[in-house]
Every structure is written in C-alpha cells, then in structure tokens.
Design an enzyme around this catalytic site. Structure first.
Site, PDB file in Angstrom:
ATOM      1  N   GLY A 145      33.903 -22.581 -28.777  1.00 35.57           N
ATOM      2  CA  GLY A 145      33.580 -23.865 -29.534  1.00 35.57           C
ATOM      3  C   GLY A 145      32.145 -23.651 -29.805  1.00 35.57           C
ATOM      4  O   GLY A 145      31.605 -22.678 -29.728  1.00 35.57           O
ATOM      5  N   LYS A 177      22.191 -25.299 -36.213  1.00 39.23           N
ATOM      6  CA  LYS A 177      22.082 -24.154 -35.017  1.00 39.23           C
ATOM      7  C   LYS A 177      20.987 -24.694 -34.251  1.00 39.23           C
ATOM      8  O   LYS A 177      19.782 -24.628 -34.576  1.00 39.23           O
ATOM      9  CB  LYS A 177      22.090 -23.028 -35.705  1.00 39.23           C
ATOM     10  CG  LYS A 177      22.222 -21.947 -34.836  1.00 39.23           C
ATOM     11  CD  LYS A 177      21.671 -20.401 -35.444  1.00 39.23           C
ATOM     12  CE  LYS A 177      21.790 -19.453 -34.669  1.00 39.23           C
ATOM     13  NZ  LYS A 177      21.683 -18.038 -35.233  1.00 39.23           N
ATOM     14  N   ARG A 237      37.332 -21.860 -38.619  1.00 34.59           N
ATOM     15  CA  ARG A 237      37.515 -20.351 -38.284  1.00 34.59           C
ATOM     16  C   ARG A 237      38.814 -20.090 -37.903  1.00 34.59           C
ATOM     17  O   ARG A 237      39.699 -20.867 -37.715  1.00 34.59           O
ATOM     18  CB  ARG A 237      36.690 -19.929 -37.179  1.00 34.59           C
ATOM     19  CG  ARG A 237      34.987 -20.243 -37.381  1.00 34.59           C
ATOM     20  CD  ARG A 237      34.524 -20.967 -35.962  1.00 34.59           C
ATOM     21  NE  ARG A 237      33.147 -21.578 -36.083  1.00 34.59           N
ATOM     22  CZ  ARG A 237      32.087 -21.028 -36.005  1.00 34.59           C
ATOM     23  NH1 ARG A 237      31.848 -19.471 -35.888  1.00 34.59           N
ATOM     24  NH2 ARG A 237      30.843 -21.556 -36.248  1.00 34.59           N
ATOM     25  N   GLY A 297      22.335 -23.625 -25.208  1.00 34.44           N
ATOM     26  CA  GLY A 297      22.556 -24.482 -26.392  1.00 34.44           C
ATOM     27  C   GLY A 297      21.388 -24.423 -27.457  1.00 34.44           C
ATOM     28  O   GLY A 297      21.501 -25.006 -28.346  1.00 34.44           O
ATOM     29  N   ASP A 300      36.778 -15.775 -34.073  1.00 33.08           N
ATOM     30  CA  ASP A 300      36.081 -16.966 -34.212  1.00 33.08           C
ATOM     31  C   ASP A 300      34.797 -17.001 -35.105  1.00 33.08           C
ATOM     32  O   ASP A 300      34.001 -18.056 -35.275  1.00 33.08           O
ATOM     33  CB  ASP A 300      35.548 -17.673 -32.795  1.00 33.08           C
ATOM     34  CG  ASP A 300      34.666 -16.285 -31.896  1.00 33.08           C
ATOM     35  OD1 ASP A 300      35.443 -15.226 -31.672  1.00 33.08           O
ATOM     36  OD2 ASP A 300      33.556 -16.681 -31.715  1.00 33.08           O
TER      37      ASP A 300
END
Length: 473
Positions: free
Chosen positions: A79, A102, A172, A115, A241
């Site tokens: 994810g 991002k 994806r 993160g 992915d």
C-alpha cells in the site's frame, strides 16, 4: 483547485483516509508551471499551498491498499506507505489526472517505515519523471517539490521533503492481486468497472470489454518497455506493485540511464541477483503481465488469457524496431536486424557510452568516419561496421540530411546521469537549487543543443560511474 474524488467512491476496502502530516519548516522550492497551468492548478495561491502542505486537512485524502510480487515473492498486503492521493483534477485536455503526494507521513501501510521521503529521492524522481516525459515515454510527472528542516534517517540523517506528482492513474497490477488473492470478488469487479470507466472507456464498446481492456494494458506495457530499451533506461525495481494499469512509468527509485553499454547492467545496488537487469526488462514485463492475468481467471477462460498475453512479444518487438529505425536512421527492418547486434557487440567491447554514440551517429556525415572512429580503440572493427551502415542508409528513400535531422530529434544530447543528479542533490542540500534548475532545463528539452550547458552532456567521470543507488534512493 477543483479536486474530484472518483477513486474515493469505491469504498473503505480500497484505501484508508489519511492526511498530509506537515514537515518542520517546509517550503515550496520548485513547481512545474507549465504542467500546473495545463491542470488549472494555481500552486501559488495561499489556499492551494495550505492544502498541499497539510496545513488545511483534506477529508477525502487517502492511501491506497494493494499487494505485489516483489523480486519474485508475493507480498499479500502493501500500500501507499508514504503517499496520499489527494484526488483528481481535470486537465485542459478534458482528462482526469491524479494528484499524489509522496513523503506525506505515516499511513497504515508504512510497515516498518517512517512515511517520509528525503530530498535526495524527491529530486531524483522530479528529474527522472520530467526527463522521461520529454523523451515521449509515458510517465508520472512532477508538479511541486517541498523541502524542510526536518531530519529523516536513512543511511544518514537527510533533509525531509515531499513531492507532488501527477499521473493518469496510480492503480497498479498489485491492486488487482490484492483483491484476487484475498478472494474479494465483488471488490475486484468494482475495480474492473472503475478502470473501464476512467482509463479505458473506449473498451466499453467492445463485445468483451474486459478482454479489450486487458489487450490495451498489454499493448501499453509492451510499448513502455520498448521505449525504455530504446533510450537505455532501467527502472531498477520492476515489481508488480510498481507497474501501472495505464502503462505509465511510475515509482522512480534506483533507476538509471545506461552509460557504458552493457546489456547485463544492473542499476539497483539492492538487486543482488540481477533480476531486473537491463536485458531482462522485456521478459520481466511479460512475467508481471502474467501475474496480472491470473487475477482474471474467474472472469475469462485460460485460453483467452493466454491469447491476450501472446500479443505482448510482437507488440514490443514491433515498437522497439520502429524506435530503433528512427534512432539509427535506417528504413528497413532487415538492415536493422543485421546491423544492430554487431553494433551492440562493438559498443560492449569498447565500453562506449550509449547516448553519446547515438548522438554522434546522428551527426555522422557520409564518408566522414573520424568523428566516430576517434571514440574507439578498435578503429578497424567500427570502420567495417560504418561502411555497412552507410551503404544501408544510402538506400533510404529519404535523403541523408533529412534522416540526420530526424535522428537529432530522436537521440537526446542530454540524459540524466547519476553523477549529475548527485551533484545537484549536494547543492540542494546546501540550499542552492540553481544547479537543479539548470539541469532540469536541458532534460526537458534534451534534443536541443544548449551550447552554454555542453558540460552537462559529457560522459560521467570515473567517480561518477561508481555511484550506487538502492531502493532507499
């Protein structure tokens, strides 16, 4: 900024709502004005800046859940571990484009990560995605770059950063794998319908819309990888992915543009077995598509899925041949298939820079061999090849000068070399973004001469060739 939220309508099984977590003393340091204008996004407006920097919470912000085959092994749940899908904006062309941040902070899919993104990786992705777009390779795009005074720890403490990027879509292969292997047929069907509605609406007119869509995905993927091979680009982490259903290049990590020609080249220092080596990329693309097709084994018969996959090789080969004909200035595929293998053998033996050689070939004038012969040790071997090549080119229907002009618009003078990225990153980490902007300028118009920036077209120094990039890049 008029945000739409079509993916959010799919429901909680597809994502988790998250918010951008602001960095300490973050700043907007670069934005793509031309792209922003085409998307009707006013990056400079206080309201937009507050939203993008996480100062204003966007309730519909979300992180996607998906699975993926990573280096051949299946990971059942991955994810967006550091990304937030803000929504979609409609461009001036009438199409929808995702806005995806991002480095926005922890999400439920961060696993053992923090993160965050570092300035180094954000600059590398900004440069690569814009360079690829300028080379006419379908790609995500960079819209805005934010830096900060917050330290993020990788191999060393680095400045934290965020990158706002756009793409036709961020769905994806791994999205389909997640629902298929979880046995969630209803959600898998929902995802198919969503993709038909927003990415492949033309397939609705076909007798079997799903078959038409999968054929289109195979075709786009084949063409994307053919383009990679023609320009000498290596993705570095070709996991399922990291493969987009829209056929765009996404997730720039340990990528590279080939310098010394070597078909066994591996740009990712973490790819210990060379799974994603340059010459293996076409085969990996097919392997990934095979993983995708398995997800539809409850929708279609095996023979149908095999038939869809069988279109891949011919599509890739045809597109690659067309690209290499333009690159070499030849018109006949028979000439290409005779001359290319022997040329690649020569380039390998001489450790010749791939992009430099083809740019010189575009400048090559009839019977004036020295321009190229001065680049090699084995002058006789290259002279023999050039004689064969010249004879083939003289049989073209287009004149020599016409073909040379076409070649100059096909073979870039400027490509993103690792040492160039390394240099501008070092300057940016000290607060100087002028080298970044100067490099970005030539990468976004790579076929122009830019004589004042000639040094940015030079081969890497020896220290530059030894630079290593890994998944943390």
């Amino acid at each position: 900024m008029n945000l739409e939220h079509h993916y959010a309508t799919l429901g909680d099984a597809f994502y988790t709502h998250v918010a951008i977590q602001p960095l300490h003393e973050q700043r907007l340091v670069e934005f793509n004005q031309a792209l922003a204008t085409s998307l009707s996004v006013d990056i400079k407006s206080p309201e937009t800046k507050a939203l993008l920097m996480g100062e204003t919470v966007l309730p519909q912000g979300l992180s996607m859940v998906y699975a993926g085959h990573q280096f051949g092994g299946f990971s059942p749940q991955l994810g967006d571990g550091r990304g937030v899908l803000l929504g979609e904006v409609r461009g001036q062309d009438g199409l929808l484009y995702d806005l995806h941040m991002k480095g926005a902070g922890l999400t439920p899919y961060s696993r053992r990560g923090d993160g965050r993104a570092v300035l180094r990786s954000c600059i590398r992705e900004y440069l690569a995605s814009e360079a690829m777009s300028a080379l006419s390779i379908p790609s995500s795009r960079a819209l805005a770059l934010f830096d900060s005074r917050e330290a993020v720890y990788r191999e060393r403490p680095e400045p934290g950063a965020m990158l706002l990027r756009t793409a036709n879509g961020h769905i994806r292969f791994g999205h389909f794998e997640f629902f298929f292997y979880q046995g969630k047929q209803a959600q898998l069907d929902q995802l198919v319908e969503h993709c038909l509605d927003y990415y492949y609406p033309e397939c609705r007119q076909a007798e079997q819309p799903l078959v038409a869509m999968l054929l289109a995905v195979v075709k786009r993927t084949a063409q994307m990888i053919a383009k990679w091979q023609a320009v000498g680009f290596q993705h570095g982490v070709m996991n399922t992915d990291n493969f987009s259903i829209t056929g765009e290049t996404i997730d720039y990590g340990p990528y590279g543009f080939m310098e010394d020609f070597d078909e066994s080249w591996v740009c990712n220092h973490s790819d210990y077995e060379g799974r994603y080596a340059f010459a293996r990329q076409p085969g990996v693309g097919l392997w990934n598509l095979n993983c995708l097709m398995r997800c539809f084994s409850n929708h279609l018969e095996r023979d149908q899925l095999v038939s869809i996959l069988q279109t891949y090789e011919a599509e890739l080969q045809q597109h690659y041949d067309d690209l290499m004909l333009a690159k070499t200035g030849l018109e006949k595929t028979t000439d290409l298939h005779v001359l290319l293998p022997s040329l690649f053998s020569l380039l390998t033996k001489e450790k010749m820079d791939y992009s430099v050689f083809f740019r010189l070939l575009a400048h090559f004038r009839e019977s004036e061999f020295d321009l190229l012969l001065d680049e090699v040790i084995d002058r006789q071997a290259l002279s023999n090849w050039l004689q064969q090549y010249q004879a083939a080119r003289l049989s073209n229907t287009l004149s020599w000068s016409q073909m040379s002009e076409r070649m100059l618009q096909t073979n870039p003078k400027f490509v993103l070399r690792n040492y160039l990225a390394h240099s501008v990153i070092q300057a940016a980490e000290q607060g100087d973004y002028l080298p970044f902007r100067r490099l970005l300028n030539v990468l976004t118009s790579p076929f122009e001469e830019h004589q004042a920036s000639d040094e940015l077209a030079q081969r890497s120094p020896e220290w530059g060739k030894s630079l290593e990039v890994s998944c943390s890049s």
